[in-house]
Design an enzyme around this catalytic site. Structure first.
Site, PDB file in Angstrom:
ATOM      1  N   CYS A 129     -12.926 -29.096   6.571  1.00  0.00           N
ATOM      2  CA  CYS A 129     -11.673 -28.398   6.271  1.00  0.00           C
ATOM      3  C   CYS A 129     -10.514 -29.389   6.197  1.00  0.00           C
ATOM      4  O   CYS A 129     -10.413 -30.300   7.018  1.00  0.00           O
ATOM      5  CB  CYS A 129     -11.402 -27.346   7.344  1.00  0.00           C
ATOM      6  SG  CYS A 129      -9.874 -26.435   7.080  1.00  0.00           S
ATOM      7  N   ASP A 157       0.860  -1.175   0.000  1.00  0.00           N
ATOM      8  CA  ASP A 157       0.000   0.000   0.000  1.00  0.00           C
ATOM      9  C   ASP A 157       0.901   1.231   0.000  1.00  0.00           C
ATOM     10  O   ASP A 157       2.132   1.117   0.054  1.00  0.00           O
ATOM     11  CB  ASP A 157      -0.953  -0.027   1.196  1.00  0.00           C
ATOM     12  CG  ASP A 157      -0.209  -0.014   2.526  1.00  0.00           C
ATOM     13  OD1 ASP A 157       1.021   0.206   2.523  1.00  0.00           O
ATOM     14  OD2 ASP A 157      -0.840  -0.225   3.562  1.00  0.00           O
ATOM     15  N   HIS A 215      -5.438 -21.882  10.291  1.00  0.00           N
ATOM     16  CA  HIS A 215      -6.769 -22.335   9.860  1.00  0.00           C
ATOM     17  C   HIS A 215      -7.525 -21.233   9.132  1.00  0.00           C
ATOM     18  O   HIS A 215      -8.097 -21.463   8.064  1.00  0.00           O
ATOM     19  CB  HIS A 215      -7.593 -22.831  11.048  1.00  0.00           C
ATOM     20  CG  HIS A 215      -9.024 -23.056  10.666  1.00  0.00           C
ATOM     21  ND1 HIS A 215      -9.452 -24.193  10.023  1.00  0.00           N
ATOM     22  CD2 HIS A 215     -10.117 -22.253  10.770  1.00  0.00           C
ATOM     23  CE1 HIS A 215     -10.748 -24.094   9.758  1.00  0.00           C
ATOM     24  NE2 HIS A 215     -11.173 -22.917  10.203  1.00  0.00           N
ATOM     25  N   CYS A 265      -7.260 -28.389   6.247  1.00  0.00           N
ATOM     26  CA  CYS A 265      -6.024 -27.705   6.635  1.00  0.00           C
ATOM     27  C   CYS A 265      -5.235 -28.539   7.643  1.00  0.00           C
ATOM     28  O   CYS A 265      -5.764 -29.466   8.266  1.00  0.00           O
ATOM     29  CB  CYS A 265      -6.315 -26.314   7.198  1.00  0.00           C
ATOM     30  SG  CYS A 265      -6.717 -26.262   8.952  1.00  0.00           S
ATOM     31  N   ASP A 287      -7.810  -7.432   0.211  1.00  0.00           N
ATOM     32  CA  ASP A 287      -6.910  -7.740   1.325  1.00  0.00           C
ATOM     33  C   ASP A 287      -7.701  -7.499   2.585  1.00  0.00           C
ATOM     34  O   ASP A 287      -8.588  -6.637   2.614  1.00  0.00           O
ATOM     35  CB  ASP A 287      -5.679  -6.827   1.323  1.00  0.00           C
ATOM     36  CG  ASP A 287      -6.026  -5.427   1.817  1.00  0.00           C
ATOM     37  OD1 ASP A 287      -6.600  -4.648   1.026  1.00  0.00           O
ATOM     38  OD2 ASP A 287      -5.751  -5.106   2.987  1.00  0.00           O
ATOM     39  N   CYS A 334      -6.892 -28.661  11.168  1.00  0.00           N
ATOM     40  CA  CYS A 334      -8.083 -29.518  11.288  1.00  0.00           C
ATOM     41  C   CYS A 334      -7.724 -30.996  11.149  1.00  0.00           C
ATOM     42  O   CYS A 334      -8.437 -31.856  11.645  1.00  0.00           O
ATOM     43  CB  CYS A 334      -9.126 -29.105  10.248  1.00  0.00           C
ATOM     44  SG  CYS A 334      -9.948 -27.558  10.705  1.00  0.00           S
TER      45      CYS A 334
END
Lengths: 339, 339
Positions: free
Chosen positions: B275, B60, B306, B277, B237, B280
């Site tokens: 999930c 930014d 997560h 991930c 974002d 998980c």
């Protein structure tokens, strides 16, 4: 052994620890008893399943924390009454209660409750505490025989005795007579000079059988670890690599490095040129200094990873040196490097 | 885009981010300018090398932080004078200075300096800021043409205009006339109702070319993201996945879950059954609740992992739905699941 006080080694995932090659971690009975509670962990399948750590776990008895963290403790022959450092609630820990908690946690190595004293202490105080620790060890052995799982769990006795060489020796002998599968030496490296720590370790370790694990509790600095190993110590635990990491103190093959120092602001080198850890392979001192100064979580994660790698690799090197019979030349090399 | 304010996505290593499939991260010019300084990062080989992140980085301009974090700011046609939130030192940021910093950082997508205003603001205030933002965009384009690296870096213009539909539209058109390789929509989702955010996004996005990236800054909640995508937004974002994680708020396919709640104390299930991930697949809600209540670093690490997985996977699903032409049925499925 990396220290995982609250069922986590601060700043590392269990996968990180596996990748680091940690074979065993220590968890704190006092903390887990207070939060989330050993009965909850038992219902969740034990500590291994609760924290998803399939490798061995050693639990201390909570004795050291009761004596160092809690308030209003009152010791009797029966056990110790204390107040939680979290909420002030009153609790009672006896040798049997400590084992009940550790058995619920399902740890692989279970420590007996011992009485820890201030350093320095009067001779009479040290004798009293060592005597009580022995009496508690006997009660622990008996309780464990009927309530523990000796096929899967090992109960370790603990040698106390302050800085009294004879007391250390007779305490060790008395424990050996109780025939534990492993022995710890407690109440050392708590402020006394290093030569005294070594003298007491020698007094105890020389009486303990060489074919059983000998565990010196709560040590130590890399250069001191070699002394303890030379005296027959097989196991150690210490918060030094993890706690130092959180304060930006990093261990290297050339000694310690304080990452906050201005000299590293634009240093593109890894923490340690001789280190093969994931942090040294990827990140510069300049970046690590920036993270530390900015108070970022990643500073804790990366610093801890490096320090644990350093310690675990250091122990691997010691084991190799013992295997090849050149521990003494390893020691002179180390002393030359550290200056 | 995961947010890596101080050249680190809080609680994740760069390897974690790669494993999560993050294609690009955002870094904050304001923070990196103040610490460790853009010239230092330039000397260290640029931000990619400094933080060891070879994938794209968007920076930014620092505008939003100057207007939200710093003190004593004074805006003129030339730029903005402000005091550092770190040490109170005085600094001056102009459109050219922002680009000088971003070029030193070596980011892949460079944002122009814009003037951010309070919400709600008077019409006259919004018009003034939008006009100044356009003037600054023109100066930025000219500066970048001679000082930037257009072959490797892309400069994005930013549409401002408060909650004034016409102002948003004319601002977008004026930027398009300046021919930027990508366009952002700023100053939204800062307190106004979601329908207003959508109305303003539509007003701006409909004027921006569909064959250039359209980036809605600082959003958003999963259910809102679908609205923005439907309006033509390609990039977003948000600190929501990472910041929420630090507060124990976890995103699941069934809505949000507050891990501190007592109902999870003995819950052996993963955060989200759907999930895949790493968290998980390994850890229970019970363990994550314990870590959170104990204030452990691992809570931040695992919760953040997560949530980022959830967001990145959510965006993958949206891209797939667009590809297969069934974004609307994807939206109704989501609404049904979230109730």
């Amino acid at each position: 052994m990396p220290v995982g006080t609250q069922a986590t080694v601060k700043g590392q995932t269990q996968q990180n620890l596996e990748e680091l090659g940690a074979q065993i971690i220590l968890a704190n009975t006092y903390h887990l008893y207070l939060r989330p509670g050993h009965e909850l962990i038992r219902r969740m399948g034990g500590l291994h399943q609760f924290m998803s750590w399939p490798r061995p776990i050693l639990t201390d008895s909570g004795g050291f924390q009761v004596f160092s963290l809690s308030e209003l403790r009152k010791v009797s022959e029966d056990g110790v009454t204390f107040r939680s450092h979290l909420d002030g609630s009153e609790h009672f820990l006896s040798p049997e209660k400590a084992l009940e908690i550790e058995i619920a946690l399902g740890s692989d190595i279970v420590m007996v409750l011992d009485e820890c004293i201030e350093t320095p202490s009067q001779d009479a105080r040290a004798r009293e505490a060592a005597g009580r620790t022995l009496a508690w060890a006997r009660r622990s052995r008996d309780y464990f025989a009927t309530h523990g799982d000796p096929g899967r769990q090992m109960l370790f006795g603990i040698v106390q005795g302050g800085t009294d060489r004879d007391l250390r020796r007779t305490s060790a002998q008395a424990l050996v007579d109780m025939d534990f599968p492993g022995y710890a030496i407690g109440g050392l490296a708590v402020g006394e000079p290093h030569p005294v720590t070594c003298e007491m370790t020698e007094a105890a370790a020389s009486r303990l059988p060489a074919d059983r694990p000998r565990y010196l509790m709560g040590v130590g600095k890399p250069e001191q670890i070699l002394d303890y190993v030379s005296l027959g110590v097989d196991m150690m635990d210490c918060v030094l690599p993890t706690r130092s990491a959180r304060h930006g103190c990093l261990f290297t093959s050339h000694g310690r490095l304080l990452i906050r120092n201005a000299q590293y602001a634009e240093d593109p080198r890894p923490i340690d040129d001789n280190c093969a850890c994931a942090v040294c392979r990827r990140y510069s001192r300049a970046y690590l200094r920036h993270l530390y100064r900015s108070g970022e979580f990643l500073a804790v994660i990366l610093n801890t990873h490096h320090n644990l790698y350093f310690y675990l690799d250091f122990m691997r090197q010691i084991r190799k040196a013992i295997e090849f019979g050149n521990l003494e030349s390893f020691r002179s090399d180390l002393q030359a490097r550290l200056g």
